[in-house]
Write an enzyme that holds these catalytic residues in place. Sequence first.
Site, PDB file in Angstrom:
ATOM      1  N   GLY A 221      13.367  39.090 -10.039  1.00 37.01           N
ATOM      2  CA  GLY A 221      12.113  39.564 -10.624  1.00 37.01           C
ATOM      3  C   GLY A 221      11.034  39.751  -9.584  1.00 37.01           C
ATOM      4  N   GLY A 222       9.990  40.467  -9.997  1.00 38.80           N
ATOM      5  CA  GLY A 222       8.921  40.826  -9.076  1.00 38.80           C
ATOM      6  C   GLY A 222       8.094  39.658  -8.601  1.00 38.80           C
ATOM      7  N   ILE A 223       7.790  38.693  -9.484  1.00 36.15           N
ATOM      8  CA  ILE A 223       6.922  37.581  -9.098  1.00 36.15           C
ATOM      9  C   ILE A 223       7.586  36.672  -8.061  1.00 36.15           C
ATOM     10  CG2 ILE A 223       5.724  35.519  -9.909  1.00 36.15           C
ATOM     11  CD1 ILE A 223       5.149  36.988 -12.518  1.00 36.15           C
ATOM     12  N   GLU A 242      20.667  30.520  -5.712  1.00 39.06           N
ATOM     13  CA  GLU A 242      21.680  31.269  -6.443  1.00 39.06           C
ATOM     14  C   GLU A 242      21.740  32.704  -5.935  1.00 39.06           C
ATOM     15  OE1 GLU A 242      21.671  33.263 -10.828  1.00 39.06           O
ATOM     16  OE2 GLU A 242      21.261  31.120 -10.740  1.00 39.06           O
ATOM     17  N   GLY A 340      21.047  30.662 -13.818  1.00 40.75           N
ATOM     18  CA  GLY A 340      20.908  29.356 -13.184  1.00 40.75           C
ATOM     19  C   GLY A 340      19.534  28.745 -13.333  1.00 40.75           C
TER      20      GLY A 340
END
Length: 435
Positions: A221-223, A242, A340
């Site tokens: 994801g972007g964040i 992971e 995960g």
Amino acid sequence: MSQYRDLYQKKLMTPEKAVASIPNGGRIIHGMASAEPPALLGAIAGRLRNGDLKGIEIYTLLPSKHAAATYLAPEFRDCLTAFSWFVSPSNRGFVQVGLDYYIPNLFHQIPRLIREFMEVDVTVTTVSPMDKNGFFTFGTINDYISTAARCCKTLLVEVNENMPRVFGDSLLHVSEVDAIVENNTPLFEIAFSTPKPEAEAIARIVAAEIPDGATLQVGIGGIPAKVCEFLSDRKDLGIHSELFNPALMKLIKQGAVTGRRKILNPRKHVFTNALGDKELYEFIHDNPSCESYPVSYVNDPVNIARQDNFISVNATIEVDLLGQCNSETLDGAQYSGTGGQLDFVRGAFNSPGGKSIIAFYSTAHDGAVSRIVPRLGVGNAITVPRMDTHCLATEYGIVNLKGKSTRDRALAVISLAHPRFRDELRREAENMYLV
């Protein structure tokens, strides 16, 4: 070398011949994402199309473009059943209408599920070219596929010269393989989403929680990727993640990551899967500092907790006033999976000096909807239970929920909401007798 080359040539065949032994009603596991073997999956689809193969079950995690272009085609619904341990755009629509099936799981447990609860007829995956000693490697994807390769009756591999050779527990010997096909197609690449403007504020808040010498896990994801942009001045960070992605690669190149202070696998950048672009795949190729291990090792909360100052950064879809996180469902429908996330939430908290951070935008749909809700929606999953949630962060700050009463955690969660929604959330908290 000649003995291994001779064995290689003996097992080398066309994709059609390689899949000819798959039985009707057979159970197949294939490698995910960049380990999807397009030639072998295409040959399986060919048998399905010809009516030569029926009643099979196919399992994977995060099915991608080669799965979508072959056996996931609607024409094959009468002759196979597809299962996945994570839902992707390729099968999301099928899962939501009951044509494919999601298997709830904790990622680190999938290898055990394969060993103890499944009888696997065939495993198919992409591997890197064989070396002079007869070893392939699992390349970018290790996770459950390295276990499935050793637990199946028949192992078919697709050798691709574009698959990087990766160190760690990633070796596969030619003597373990039943059939080999060659197909040098470009590897699947993933483009990570462009962060919203608020991501910079969130990333700065989260990065401030990460000290020199910390060991990192960042989710997709972007964040989480944006957080890495604010860590270039850190010293001796480590990686035990992971997912290995371009943001982590950049930190290594900048010198912020050395792994020198890691307790487990010091000086090694450890992952179970690597997803990104060609630059990333070239970086990990034959790079002794990058090591891949099965997900049962990387994501095991016990191993995560063995590292000092382990910082886990993940994203979520919505959070309720009790601190429960839904990271996998929308409107009661399966959208992705647990992956995960809970593995690292639990492992990071048990690490000496460690911290789990769930970071998310306070709103969705251009500010029209609050991601902080009184209660999770009907049918939505609880990915992280309230007793496991440690730190939550939005563009409005970060809060630690551990040890807080239901009253105090509700107030803390409300402080992270967009100001436009705080009064309403406070009223709902009162109606729920939380405050």
